[in-house]
Design a protein around this motif. Structure first.
Motif, PDB file in Angstrom:
ATOM      1  N   LYS A  43       0.860  -1.187   0.000  1.00 22.96           N
ATOM      2  CA  LYS A  43       0.000   0.000   0.000  1.00 22.96           C
ATOM      3  C   LYS A  43       0.897   1.239   0.000  1.00 22.96           C
ATOM      4  N   ALA A  44       0.615   2.193  -0.874  1.00 25.29           N
ATOM      5  CA  ALA A  44       1.449   3.396  -0.971  1.00 25.29           C
ATOM      6  C   ALA A  44       1.172   4.342   0.200  1.00 25.29           C
ATOM      7  N   TYR A  46       2.167   8.149   1.795  1.00 25.70           N
ATOM      8  CA  TYR A  46       2.721   9.471   1.467  1.00 25.70           C
ATOM      9  C   TYR A  46       3.088  10.175   2.768  1.00 25.70           C
ATOM     10  N   MET A  67      -0.296  11.280  -5.436  1.00 20.82           N
ATOM     11  CA  MET A  67      -0.144  10.334  -6.554  1.00 20.82           C
ATOM     12  C   MET A  67       1.324   9.901  -6.663  1.00 20.82           C
ATOM     13  N   PRO A  68       1.559   8.637  -7.082  1.00 16.06           N
ATOM     14  CA  PRO A  68       2.917   8.075  -7.066  1.00 16.06           C
ATOM     15  C   PRO A  68       3.751   8.413  -8.302  1.00 16.06           C
ATOM     16  N   LEU A 212       0.548  -0.067  -7.738  1.00 15.62           N
ATOM     17  CA  LEU A 212       0.077   1.202  -8.293  1.00 15.62           C
ATOM     18  C   LEU A 212      -1.319   1.095  -8.897  1.00 15.62           C
ATOM     19  N   GLU A 215      -3.453   2.730  -6.486  1.00  9.15           N
ATOM     20  CA  GLU A 215      -3.282   4.180  -6.510  1.00  9.15           C
ATOM     21  C   GLU A 215      -4.029   4.819  -7.672  1.00  9.15           C
ATOM     22  N   LYS A 218      -7.880   4.754  -6.810  1.00  4.24           N
ATOM     23  CA  LYS A 218      -8.342   5.631  -5.728  1.00  4.24           C
ATOM     24  C   LYS A 218      -8.763   7.015  -6.227  1.00  4.24           C
ATOM     25  N   LYS A 251      -8.996   3.461  -0.224  1.00  4.70           N
ATOM     26  CA  LYS A 251      -7.685   4.094  -0.079  1.00  4.70           C
ATOM     27  C   LYS A 251      -7.769   5.589  -0.367  1.00  4.70           C
ATOM     28  N   ASP A 255      -6.802   8.289   2.356  1.00  9.11           N
ATOM     29  CA  ASP A 255      -5.795   9.347   2.138  1.00  9.11           C
ATOM     30  C   ASP A 255      -6.365  10.703   2.559  1.00  9.11           C
TER      31      ASP A 255
END
Ligand SMILES: *Cc1c(COP(=O)(O)O)cnc(C)c1O
Length: 408
Positions: A43-44, A46, A67-68, A212, A215, A218, A251, A255
């Protein structure tokens, strides 16, 4: 160098710096078998604390800090996401006592929600000098990756069950991807694509394997937040197969919670078909029981939901609800939806609408509650699914007498 995010294992909590070679948590995925849902989906994360201190800026930057991807220039020029949210007040002439909103994701370039994930994966590949991407798919992820790669000058290799709807197979070929039809089901195509990634070093877009994808998905939550003028819907009905869209929706709102832009989560209702409900049926079990899936909703026909573990965690943590509908209810819902709204959805998307109708029959929504249904794909992708439910009349002589006889 992309230091916008880290990747955290949803199982053991270890954190890793991202790289194109990192998919699942190296430790937890050691335990994976081909008969249980994979462990170790990442899971990303930040820098939420820093972003929290300038939350308004997060909005004015259009959530780019969450955003990645380093630069928006890496994304395809096709218009992905920012799909319309429509409010409808009636169904079949009856006024609804709640606020019904339909998020029409068939308006993406390849006509499904999957473009949200493909575009982020493709952009990340671009930023890392990667030009070949592979994916296994029930049809939509593959046609999506093929289209997005065509727009980005990348090469796509798509593995699909040979039984995928012909429109999706046609899209893949038309977009110039290399198509590998597999004599087996989606789960078999999935396993083959992972083996191929190991053997040939291709970058892999598989759902819930490549972190991703979550991501990308989301972004729908950020849009809902904007489109509802920063109010949170009371309910969101989401069609569920592998459980990545639903995790993406969670997600996105999580966030927003983490940067302090919202203070509560919506109630998310996971809708599956009775013929393929391995995700919702296993939520309360300790072991994992696979029932072979069979449903007209091919996009959510999944034996082993690849994102089961993360979806389960989200559903438990944020008190999600679940519901299953029959294939007949899906066809019926698809017809109600089409004739009331002008939006023709594929069976998987109509599943979410069928879930909303069923929920509404069983238990009224409160007055003025905001209820969102995610319509994830276009009905033109699978004409066969509804062909038995409709009749197209025989042709008439082109004269007024023949027309009179039709009694219109
Ligand atoms: C993929 C897909 C879904 C389900 O998404 P999961 O992440 O597999 O749960 C729903 N509807 C459509 C149209 C899809 O293509």
């Amino acid at each position: 160098m992309n230091d916008k995010f880290t990747l955290k294992c949803s199982g053991c909590g270890r954190e890793f710096s991202p790289s194109p070679e990192l998919y699942l948590c190296p430790e937890c995925s050691k335990l994976n078998t081909t008969t249980t849902p994979p462990k170790g989906v990442l899971k990303a994360i930040y820098d939420f604390d820093v972003l929290k201190s300038s939350a308004e800026k997060v909005i004015s930057n259009n959530f780019w800090d969450l955003m990645p991807i380093i630069s928006p220039d890496s994304l395809p020029m096709l218009k992905v996401g920012n799909t319309p949210l429509y409010r409808f007040t009636d169904i079949d002439g009856k006024r609804l006592p709640f606020q019904l909103y339909l998020k029409d994701d068939s308006q993406n370039p390849t006509f499904s929600f999957k473009d949200r994930a493909s575009s982020v994966v493709s952009a990340y590949a671009k930023e890392n000098g990667i030009s070949t991407i592979v994916a296994a798919s029930t049809g939509n992820a593959g046609s999506s990756l093929a289209g997005i790669c065509a727009a980005q000058g990348q090469k796509a290799i798509i593995m699909v069950p040979k039984s995928a709807p012909v429109a999706k197979l046609t899209q893949i070929v038309m977009y110039g991807a290399t198509i590998v039809p597999v004599d087996g089901n989606y789960d078999m195509a999935f396993d083959l694509s992972i083996e191929a990634t190991k053997a040939f070093g291709w970058y892999n877009r598989n759902t819930a394997f490549n972190p991703l994808t979550i991501e990308g998905k989301k972004t729908v939550s950020f849009e809902l937040f904007n489109q509802l003028s920063r109010e949170i819907p009371d309910y969101i009905f989401v069609p569920v197969g592998d459980g990545v869209i639903i995790s993406g929706v969670y997600k996105g709102f999580e966030d927003l919670l983490n940067v302090g832009l919202i203070s509560k989560m919506p109630t998310i209702v996971a809708v599956q078909t009775e013929g393929s409900s391995n995700l919702i049926n296993n939520l309360k079990r300790d072991d994992f029981l696979v029932t072979p899936s069979s449903t007209i909703a091919d996009s959510i026909s999944v034996d082993i939901p690849r994102n089961f573990c993360m979806a389960k965690e989200f559903i438990n943590l944020y008190h999600g609800e679940t519901l299953s509908v029959t294939d007949n209810e899906i066809i019926e819902a698809s017809m109600i939806l089409s004739r009331n709204t002008g939006i023709f959805s594929e069976p998987a998307a109509a599943t979410a609408y069928a879930g909303m109708l069923k929920y509404y029959q069983r238990q009224q929504f409160n007055k003025n509650q905001k209820v969102v249904v995610l319509l994830t794909g276009s009905g033109l992708k699978d004409l066969n699914a509804v062909s038995k439910a409709i009749t197209i009349p025989n042709a008439i002589e082109p004269n007024i007498e023949a027309l009179r006889k039709m009694n219109i």
